[in-house]
Design a protein around this motif. Sequence first.
Motif, PDB file in Angstrom:
ATOM      1  N   GLY A 174     -50.280   0.631  18.841  1.00  0.00           N
ATOM      2  CA  GLY A 174     -49.561   0.597  17.481  1.00  0.00           C
ATOM      3  C   GLY A 174     -49.981   1.442  16.385  1.00  0.00           C
ATOM      4  O   GLY A 174     -49.263   1.935  15.646  1.00  0.00           O
ATOM      5  N   PHE A 175     -51.035   0.957  16.584  1.00  0.00           N
ATOM      6  CA  PHE A 175     -51.919   1.384  14.967  1.00  0.00           C
ATOM      7  C   PHE A 175     -51.080   2.683  14.496  1.00  0.00           C
ATOM      8  O   PHE A 175     -51.463   2.716  13.136  1.00  0.00           O
ATOM      9  N   ASP A 176     -51.562   3.591  15.826  1.00  0.00           N
ATOM     10  CA  ASP A 176     -51.148   5.251  15.386  1.00  0.00           C
ATOM     11  C   ASP A 176     -49.905   5.771  14.998  1.00  0.00           C
ATOM     12  O   ASP A 176     -49.413   6.309  14.053  1.00  0.00           O
ATOM     13  N   THR A 177     -49.056   4.437  15.133  1.00  0.00           N
ATOM     14  CA  THR A 177     -47.997   4.359  15.061  1.00  0.00           C
ATOM     15  C   THR A 177     -47.442   3.657  13.865  1.00  0.00           C
ATOM     16  O   THR A 177     -46.602   4.141  12.969  1.00  0.00           O
ATOM     17  N   LEU A 178     -48.352   2.884  13.767  1.00  0.00           N
ATOM     18  CA  LEU A 178     -48.111   2.750  12.194  1.00  0.00           C
ATOM     19  C   LEU A 178     -48.725   3.563  10.961  1.00  0.00           C
ATOM     20  O   LEU A 178     -47.976   3.549   9.996  1.00  0.00           O
ATOM     21  N   GLY A 179     -49.314   4.069  11.424  1.00  0.00           N
ATOM     22  CA  GLY A 179     -50.206   4.996  10.712  1.00  0.00           C
ATOM     23  C   GLY A 179     -48.970   6.016   9.752  1.00  0.00           C
ATOM     24  O   GLY A 179     -48.895   6.596   9.452  1.00  0.00           O
ATOM     25  N   GLU A 180     -48.485   6.332  11.138  1.00  0.00           N
ATOM     26  CA  GLU A 180     -47.854   7.136  11.140  1.00  0.00           C
ATOM     27  C   GLU A 180     -46.620   6.674   9.837  1.00  0.00           C
ATOM     28  O   GLU A 180     -45.887   7.912   9.056  1.00  0.00           O
ATOM     29  N   PHE A 212     -41.046  -3.383  10.844  1.00  0.00           N
ATOM     30  CA  PHE A 212     -42.153  -2.961  11.916  1.00  0.00           C
ATOM     31  C   PHE A 212     -43.247  -3.807  11.879  1.00  0.00           C
ATOM     32  O   PHE A 212     -43.871  -4.398  12.494  1.00  0.00           O
ATOM     33  N   ILE A 213     -43.843  -4.486  10.146  1.00  0.00           N
ATOM     34  CA  ILE A 213     -45.166  -5.001  10.302  1.00  0.00           C
ATOM     35  C   ILE A 213     -44.810  -6.237  10.480  1.00  0.00           C
ATOM     36  O   ILE A 213     -46.180  -6.365  11.032  1.00  0.00           O
ATOM     37  N   SER A 214     -43.469  -7.283  10.228  1.00  0.00           N
ATOM     38  CA  SER A 214     -43.796  -8.480  10.391  1.00  0.00           C
ATOM     39  C   SER A 214     -43.443  -8.661  12.138  1.00  0.00           C
ATOM     40  O   SER A 214     -44.205  -9.061  12.129  1.00  0.00           O
ATOM     41  N   LEU A 215     -42.964  -7.708  13.216  1.00  0.00           N
ATOM     42  CA  LEU A 215     -43.191  -7.527  14.277  1.00  0.00           C
ATOM     43  C   LEU A 215     -44.716  -7.722  14.411  1.00  0.00           C
ATOM     44  O   LEU A 215     -44.696  -8.189  15.701  1.00  0.00           O
ATOM     45  N   TYR A 272     -51.352 -14.380  16.813  1.00  0.00           N
ATOM     46  CA  TYR A 272     -52.552 -15.063  17.642  1.00  0.00           C
ATOM     47  C   TYR A 272     -52.867 -14.873  19.025  1.00  0.00           C
ATOM     48  O   TYR A 272     -53.967 -15.405  19.143  1.00  0.00           O
ATOM     49  N   ARG A 273     -52.493 -13.542  19.710  1.00  0.00           N
ATOM     50  CA  ARG A 273     -53.154 -12.784  19.763  1.00  0.00           C
ATOM     51  C   ARG A 273     -54.488 -11.529  19.915  1.00  0.00           C
ATOM     52  O   ARG A 273     -55.117 -11.949  19.565  1.00  0.00           O
ATOM     53  N   THR A 274     -53.112 -10.890  19.489  1.00  0.00           N
ATOM     54  CA  THR A 274     -53.921  -9.325  18.306  1.00  0.00           C
ATOM     55  C   THR A 274     -52.540  -8.945  17.682  1.00  0.00           C
ATOM     56  O   THR A 274     -51.760  -9.406  18.126  1.00  0.00           O
ATOM     57  N   PHE A 275     -53.085  -8.388  17.251  1.00  0.00           N
ATOM     58  CA  PHE A 275     -52.504  -7.382  16.508  1.00  0.00           C
ATOM     59  C   PHE A 275     -51.240  -6.432  17.156  1.00  0.00           C
ATOM     60  O   PHE A 275     -52.324  -5.795  18.342  1.00  0.00           O
ATOM     61  N   PHE A 276     -49.941  -6.290  17.244  1.00  0.00           N
ATOM     62  CA  PHE A 276     -49.341  -5.498  18.194  1.00  0.00           C
ATOM     63  C   PHE A 276     -49.274  -5.858  19.460  1.00  0.00           C
ATOM     64  O   PHE A 276     -49.194  -5.695  20.423  1.00  0.00           O
ATOM     65  N   TYR A 277     -49.526  -7.416  19.918  1.00  0.00           N
ATOM     66  CA  TYR A 277     -49.234  -7.926  20.835  1.00  0.00           C
ATOM     67  C   TYR A 277     -48.173  -7.951  20.938  1.00  0.00           C
ATOM     68  O   TYR A 277     -46.811  -8.647  20.208  1.00  0.00           O
ATOM     69  N   ASN A 278     -47.586  -7.714  21.936  1.00  0.00           N
ATOM     70  CA  ASN A 278     -45.961  -7.679  22.690  1.00  0.00           C
ATOM     71  C   ASN A 278     -45.722  -9.221  23.314  1.00  0.00           C
ATOM     72  O   ASN A 278     -45.924  -9.798  24.001  1.00  0.00           O
ATOM     73  N   PHE A 279     -44.767 -10.297  22.607  1.00  0.00           N
ATOM     74  CA  PHE A 279     -44.903 -11.742  22.338  1.00  0.00           C
ATOM     75  C   PHE A 279     -43.335 -11.444  22.978  1.00  0.00           C
ATOM     76  O   PHE A 279     -43.613 -12.727  24.014  1.00  0.00           O
ATOM     77  N   LEU A 280     -43.155 -10.700  23.091  1.00  0.00           N
ATOM     78  CA  LEU A 280     -41.602 -11.140  23.887  1.00  0.00           C
ATOM     79  C   LEU A 280     -41.367 -10.316  25.030  1.00  0.00           C
ATOM     80  O   LEU A 280     -40.621 -10.531  26.350  1.00  0.00           O
ATOM     81  N   ALA A 281     -42.968  -8.978  25.517  1.00  0.00           N
ATOM     82  CA  ALA A 281     -42.473  -8.796  27.289  1.00  0.00           C
ATOM     83  C   ALA A 281     -43.007  -9.955  27.523  1.00  0.00           C
ATOM     84  O   ALA A 281     -43.286 -10.639  28.273  1.00  0.00           O
ATOM     85  N   ASN A 282     -41.303  -9.907  28.988  1.00  0.00           N
ATOM     86  CA  ASN A 282     -42.215 -10.946  30.633  1.00  0.00           C
ATOM     87  C   ASN A 282     -41.758 -12.027  30.146  1.00  0.00           C
ATOM     88  O   ASN A 282     -41.968 -12.696  30.449  1.00  0.00           O
TER      89      ASN A 282
END
Lengths: 91, 82, 157
Positions: free
Chosen positions: A62-68, C80-83, C89-99
């Motif tokens: 995801g960080f890559d896409t954020l940078g893009e 995008f950034i707020s999603l 609470y887990r990590t940045f870019f954690y997929n909290f909706l999956a499954n």
Amino acid sequence: MKTAYAVIFMSILVVFLFTAITTLHPMGYPGHTEMDDYFIKNAQIEVGANNVVTSIVFDYRGFDTLGEATVLFTAVISVVALLRGVKKDEE
Amino acid sequence: MLNWVEFVTLLIIVVAAYFSIRVSNLLFAVVALAALSLLLSLEFYLLKAPDVAIAEAGIGAGLTTAIYVLAIYQIEKRDKKK
Amino acid sequence: MKSDMSTIVKTVTDFLFGFIIIFGIYIIIHGHLTPGGGFQGGAVVASGFALLFVAFARTFLDKKPQQLYGLFESVGLLIFISLAFLGIYRTFFYNFLANSGGLFGMKITQGINPGYFNTAGVVPLMNMAVGFEVACGLSLIVYLLYRGVIEEGEDGE
């Protein structure tokens, strides 16, 4: 003298490049890495997306896409700053 | 080893690249660059990367050509004024 | 360049514009099932808008859409950034909706399946946000260049 240096440098570079070509992977047959196997095996279950490329681009990397997206945003901002409407009277 | 479709595509890509550098008419060069992008997207599709092919066709062949043509038009307009 | 383009260009644009926009939106919202995603679909939508600017120059230059484009572009990047932040609470870019079983949270089986739309967690939402941003940003670039061309032409004549 300068041409002699250039010829020496170019010949060394050519030798390096040709030796690099001989050790390349054949096209279409990438070497095995553990990361690729992990993505192919687990991406569909973990993310739930059928498209593994998108699940890598938007989830694992995801960080890559954020940078893009930030690069594109900055480019648009600079274009707007260059081409903003300037009135003739203010010049 | 090479498929003949890929061979012809790559050959026309090289010819289009040569034209886009060597031609003195800027508009012709831009059209050659657009043809290069379109054939490059076909090549990406043949190499089984359809998402890259869509990006290349949209940005390379569509938007970049429009931006280049607009820039050339503006430059020619400014040259005529002087 | 004083007025719109010829009737042929206008008619073809009338016919094609809807198809191009629908195709771009399809690529964006089906990004987690079929090839493509936010960037690719956004580029397709922006090329449709570029066609519209070229064909109906007068009409669109009078409407002055650059504020709207800038606003939507910023909103897309912020979503995008707020999603990405919502899974902090887990990590940045954690997929909290999956499954999770809720919105976009359907579980799928490994291997070949029909491609259910209600899957993949935050990935479709991020696709939509990025597609919004890319489409509006590239359209804004083309619009500003085209406005510069037309105003330059009017000053010279």
